[in-house]
Design a protein around this motif. Structure first.
Motif, PDB file in Angstrom:
ATOM      1  N   GLY A  74      13.189  87.535  81.549  1.00  0.00           N
ATOM      2  CA  GLY A  74      14.109  88.645  81.369  1.00  0.00           C
ATOM      3  C   GLY A  74      15.348  88.589  82.235  1.00  0.00           C
ATOM      4  O   GLY A  74      16.230  89.450  82.111  1.00  0.00           O
ATOM      5  N   VAL A  75      15.473  87.592  83.124  1.00  0.00           N
ATOM      6  CA  VAL A  75      16.632  87.466  84.004  1.00  0.00           C
ATOM      7  C   VAL A  75      17.513  86.328  83.495  1.00  0.00           C
ATOM      8  O   VAL A  75      17.006  85.255  83.138  1.00  0.00           O
ATOM      9  CB  VAL A  75      16.204  87.205  85.461  1.00  0.00           C
ATOM     10  CG1 VAL A  75      17.423  87.151  86.377  1.00  0.00           C
ATOM     11  CG2 VAL A  75      15.228  88.280  85.933  1.00  0.00           C
ATOM     12  N   VAL A  76      18.836  86.537  83.480  1.00  0.00           N
ATOM     13  CA  VAL A  76      19.777  85.594  82.862  1.00  0.00           C
ATOM     14  C   VAL A  76      20.641  84.940  83.943  1.00  0.00           C
ATOM     15  O   VAL A  76      20.943  85.538  84.975  1.00  0.00           O
ATOM     16  CB  VAL A  76      20.674  86.326  81.833  1.00  0.00           C
ATOM     17  CG1 VAL A  76      21.608  85.351  81.125  1.00  0.00           C
ATOM     18  CG2 VAL A  76      19.819  87.050  80.816  1.00  0.00           C
ATOM     19  N   THR A  77      21.044  83.703  83.669  1.00  0.00           N
ATOM     20  CA  THR A  77      21.942  82.975  84.571  1.00  0.00           C
ATOM     21  C   THR A  77      23.319  83.637  84.633  1.00  0.00           C
ATOM     22  O   THR A  77      23.654  84.499  83.825  1.00  0.00           O
ATOM     23  CB  THR A  77      22.106  81.523  84.094  1.00  0.00           C
ATOM     24  OG1 THR A  77      22.367  81.515  82.680  1.00  0.00           O
ATOM     25  CG2 THR A  77      20.849  80.710  84.366  1.00  0.00           C
ATOM     26  N   ARG A  78      24.133  83.174  85.582  1.00  0.00           N
ATOM     27  CA  ARG A  78      25.465  83.744  85.822  1.00  0.00           C
ATOM     28  C   ARG A  78      26.332  83.667  84.566  1.00  0.00           C
ATOM     29  O   ARG A  78      26.223  82.730  83.754  1.00  0.00           O
ATOM     30  CB  ARG A  78      26.154  83.021  86.982  1.00  0.00           C
ATOM     31  CG  ARG A  78      26.534  81.591  86.656  1.00  0.00           C
ATOM     32  CD  ARG A  78      27.383  80.983  87.768  1.00  0.00           C
ATOM     33  NE  ARG A  78      26.578  80.605  88.917  1.00  0.00           N
ATOM     34  CZ  ARG A  78      27.042  80.566  90.164  1.00  0.00           C
ATOM     35  NH1 ARG A  78      28.280  80.872  90.416  1.00  0.00           N
ATOM     36  NH2 ARG A  78      26.268  80.182  91.143  1.00  0.00           N
ATOM     37  N   PRO A  79      27.286  84.592  84.406  1.00  0.00           N
ATOM     38  CA  PRO A  79      28.082  84.645  83.173  1.00  0.00           C
ATOM     39  C   PRO A  79      29.172  83.589  83.083  1.00  0.00           C
ATOM     40  O   PRO A  79      29.727  83.389  82.000  1.00  0.00           O
ATOM     41  CB  PRO A  79      28.689  86.050  83.215  1.00  0.00           C
ATOM     42  CG  PRO A  79      28.728  86.410  84.664  1.00  0.00           C
ATOM     43  CD  PRO A  79      27.515  85.762  85.273  1.00  0.00           C
ATOM     44  N   LEU A  80      29.533  82.898  84.158  1.00  0.00           N
ATOM     45  CA  LEU A  80      30.649  81.952  84.143  1.00  0.00           C
ATOM     46  C   LEU A  80      30.212  80.524  83.854  1.00  0.00           C
ATOM     47  O   LEU A  80      30.983  79.583  84.016  1.00  0.00           O
ATOM     48  CB  LEU A  80      31.382  81.991  85.490  1.00  0.00           C
ATOM     49  CG  LEU A  80      31.947  83.347  85.898  1.00  0.00           C
ATOM     50  CD1 LEU A  80      32.603  83.266  87.272  1.00  0.00           C
ATOM     51  CD2 LEU A  80      32.934  83.874  84.866  1.00  0.00           C
ATOM     52  N   LEU A  81      28.982  80.343  83.379  1.00  0.00           N
ATOM     53  CA  LEU A  81      28.403  79.023  83.143  1.00  0.00           C
ATOM     54  C   LEU A  81      28.804  78.518  81.758  1.00  0.00           C
ATOM     55  O   LEU A  81      28.625  79.231  80.754  1.00  0.00           O
ATOM     56  CB  LEU A  81      26.886  79.147  83.225  1.00  0.00           C
ATOM     57  CG  LEU A  81      26.026  77.994  83.678  1.00  0.00           C
ATOM     58  CD1 LEU A  81      26.400  77.520  85.072  1.00  0.00           C
ATOM     59  CD2 LEU A  81      24.556  78.437  83.655  1.00  0.00           C
ATOM     60  N   VAL A  82      29.355  77.270  81.677  1.00  0.00           N
ATOM     61  CA  VAL A  82      29.756  76.729  80.378  1.00  0.00           C
ATOM     62  C   VAL A  82      29.322  75.268  80.257  1.00  0.00           C
ATOM     63  O   VAL A  82      29.125  74.570  81.250  1.00  0.00           O
ATOM     64  CB  VAL A  82      31.284  76.818  80.153  1.00  0.00           C
ATOM     65  CG1 VAL A  82      31.760  78.262  80.185  1.00  0.00           C
ATOM     66  CG2 VAL A  82      32.039  75.984  81.162  1.00  0.00           C
ATOM     67  N   LEU A  83      29.184  74.835  79.021  1.00  0.00           N
ATOM     68  CA  LEU A  83      28.903  73.436  78.687  1.00  0.00           C
ATOM     69  C   LEU A  83      30.098  72.885  77.925  1.00  0.00           C
ATOM     70  O   LEU A  83      30.521  73.469  76.913  1.00  0.00           O
ATOM     71  CB  LEU A  83      27.640  73.336  77.832  1.00  0.00           C
ATOM     72  CG  LEU A  83      27.238  71.935  77.364  1.00  0.00           C
ATOM     73  CD1 LEU A  83      26.795  71.079  78.542  1.00  0.00           C
ATOM     74  CD2 LEU A  83      26.127  72.019  76.320  1.00  0.00           C
ATOM     75  N   GLN A  84      30.657  71.775  78.400  1.00  0.00           N
ATOM     76  CA  GLN A  84      31.792  71.163  77.716  1.00  0.00           C
ATOM     77  C   GLN A  84      31.292  70.416  76.474  1.00  0.00           C
ATOM     78  O   GLN A  84      30.397  69.579  76.572  1.00  0.00           O
ATOM     79  CB  GLN A  84      32.521  70.193  78.640  1.00  0.00           C
ATOM     80  CG  GLN A  84      33.794  69.609  78.069  1.00  0.00           C
ATOM     81  CD  GLN A  84      34.889  70.677  77.903  1.00  0.00           C
ATOM     82  OE1 GLN A  84      34.907  71.673  78.611  1.00  0.00           O
ATOM     83  NE2 GLN A  84      35.800  70.434  76.973  1.00  0.00           N
ATOM     84  N   VAL A  85      31.883  70.727  75.322  1.00  0.00           N
ATOM     85  CA  VAL A  85      31.467  70.167  74.034  1.00  0.00           C
ATOM     86  C   VAL A  85      32.629  69.435  73.388  1.00  0.00           C
ATOM     87  O   VAL A  85      33.773  69.909  73.438  1.00  0.00           O
ATOM     88  CB  VAL A  85      30.938  71.278  73.093  1.00  0.00           C
ATOM     89  CG1 VAL A  85      30.563  70.706  71.731  1.00  0.00           C
ATOM     90  CG2 VAL A  85      29.744  72.003  73.727  1.00  0.00           C
ATOM     91  N   VAL A  86      32.367  68.294  72.779  1.00  0.00           N
ATOM     92  CA  VAL A  86      33.341  67.576  71.969  1.00  0.00           C
ATOM     93  C   VAL A  86      32.691  67.172  70.651  1.00  0.00           C
ATOM     94  O   VAL A  86      31.460  67.122  70.540  1.00  0.00           O
ATOM     95  CB  VAL A  86      33.894  66.314  72.675  1.00  0.00           C
ATOM     96  CG1 VAL A  86      34.653  66.683  73.932  1.00  0.00           C
ATOM     97  CG2 VAL A  86      32.779  65.324  72.965  1.00  0.00           C
ATOM     98  N   SER A  87      33.529  66.861  69.673  1.00  0.00           N
ATOM     99  CA  SER A  87      33.000  66.341  68.401  1.00  0.00           C
ATOM    100  C   SER A  87      32.591  64.895  68.590  1.00  0.00           C
ATOM    101  O   SER A  87      33.270  64.140  69.320  1.00  0.00           O
ATOM    102  CB  SER A  87      34.068  66.418  67.320  1.00  0.00           C
ATOM    103  OG  SER A  87      34.447  67.770  67.091  1.00  0.00           O
ATOM    104  N   PRO A  88      31.489  64.478  67.995  1.00  0.00           N
ATOM    105  CA  PRO A  88      31.084  63.064  68.144  1.00  0.00           C
ATOM    106  C   PRO A  88      32.089  62.148  67.473  1.00  0.00           C
ATOM    107  O   PRO A  88      32.798  62.550  66.548  1.00  0.00           O
ATOM    108  CB  PRO A  88      29.734  63.027  67.428  1.00  0.00           C
ATOM    109  CG  PRO A  88      29.728  64.191  66.504  1.00  0.00           C
ATOM    110  CD  PRO A  88      30.572  65.258  67.159  1.00  0.00           C
ATOM    111  N   PRO A  89      32.173  60.899  67.953  1.00  0.00           N
ATOM    112  CA  PRO A  89      33.116  59.962  67.336  1.00  0.00           C
ATOM    113  C   PRO A  89      32.726  59.681  65.885  1.00  0.00           C
ATOM    114  O   PRO A  89      31.543  59.741  65.533  1.00  0.00           O
ATOM    115  CB  PRO A  89      32.985  58.695  68.205  1.00  0.00           C
ATOM    116  CG  PRO A  89      31.651  58.829  68.870  1.00  0.00           C
ATOM    117  CD  PRO A  89      31.401  60.301  69.048  1.00  0.00           C
ATOM    118  N   PRO A  90      33.690  59.386  65.026  1.00  0.00           N
ATOM    119  CA  PRO A  90      33.370  59.122  63.622  1.00  0.00           C
ATOM    120  C   PRO A  90      32.505  57.897  63.484  1.00  0.00           C
ATOM    121  O   PRO A  90      32.587  56.941  64.249  1.00  0.00           O
ATOM    122  CB  PRO A  90      34.749  58.917  62.983  1.00  0.00           C
ATOM    123  CG  PRO A  90      35.675  58.583  64.099  1.00  0.00           C
ATOM    124  CD  PRO A  90      35.141  59.270  65.309  1.00  0.00           C
ATOM    125  N   GLY A  91      31.683  57.918  62.456  1.00  0.00           N
ATOM    126  CA  GLY A  91      30.827  56.765  62.157  1.00  0.00           C
ATOM    127  C   GLY A  91      29.564  56.788  62.938  1.00  0.00           C
ATOM    128  O   GLY A  91      28.777  55.883  62.863  1.00  0.00           O
TER     129      GLY A  91
END
Length: 207
Positions: free
Chosen positions: A190-207
């Motif tokens: 029931g306890v959540v991590t801090r609100p400023l936490l992010v994961l950097q995401v990119v699109s996978p390379p083609p192919g």
């Protein structure tokens, strides 16, 4: 090696929580790092630091069953914390290389990632909740652990204690994540991590 006891005294400094000696990992003139013993129950805790045989002034704190936090590196201004994860079962680090030079690349939608965390609480089997010695294994947790990335649920494949004080949460990133920094949350008991936490995401390379 497994079974090796962790030191409770470092540099003649001992820390107790409700009278229980804690594993001590670091001591300096201004800081002491100690791992709260498994025998401490949620609620009021009396902490005493002893140095060179003399007790410091006791202080009180409150222990909670869980207080999750994920390994993340802050930006220079401290407004955002970028998660550094590992591709599941590998040493390949995933995150934001601009803030963590050890990172190989950003996360792809659908990646299976290992998040290294603290504060997830007791193990399902109380005898596996080890805080005083080195051990081998990964022990499931008593608290339910859930995750989200980009506001979407992320499937949790495993959550467990992997060494004293350190936990692993293995998640599958949602397959439709948009590129960019996506908010990441771990919830435990029931306890959540801090609100400023992010994961950097990119699109996978083609192919």
């Amino acid at each position: 090696m497994p079974g090796t006891q962790l030191p409770t005294v470092v540099g003649d400094v001992l820390v107790t929580f409700n009278g229980l000696p804690a594993a001590v990992s670091y001591v300096s003139g201004a800081q002491v790092n100690a791992l709260v013993p498994a025998g401490v129950s949620p609620g009021p805790v009396r902490v005493v630091v002893q140095a060179y045989g003399a007790n410091g002034t006791p202080f009180n704190m409150t222990a909670t069953a869980t207080h999750p936090a994920v390994y993340a590196v802050p930006t220079a201004d401290g407004t955002t914390f970028y998660v550094t994860a590992a591709l599941a079962g590998t040493a390949t680090l995933i995150g934001n290389s601009a803030v963590d030079p050890h990172v190989l690349r950003a996360a792809y939608p659908g990646d299976t990632l290992d998040l290294y965390t603290i504060g997830l609480g007791a193990t399902m089997d109380p005898s596996d909740f080890i805080t005083n010695q080195v051990f081998a294994g990964a022990f499931p947790l008593a608290a339910q652990v859930t995750a989200s990335v980009g506001g979407e649920p992320a499937n949790v494949l495993f959550s467990g204690l992997t060494s004293p004080g350190l936990y692993l949460v293995r998640i599958v990133a949602p397959s439709d994540l948009a590129p960019g920094p996506q908010p990441l949350q771990i919830r435990a008991g029931g306890v959540v991590t801090r609100p400023l936490l992010v994961l950097q995401v990119v699109s996978p390379p083609p192919g």
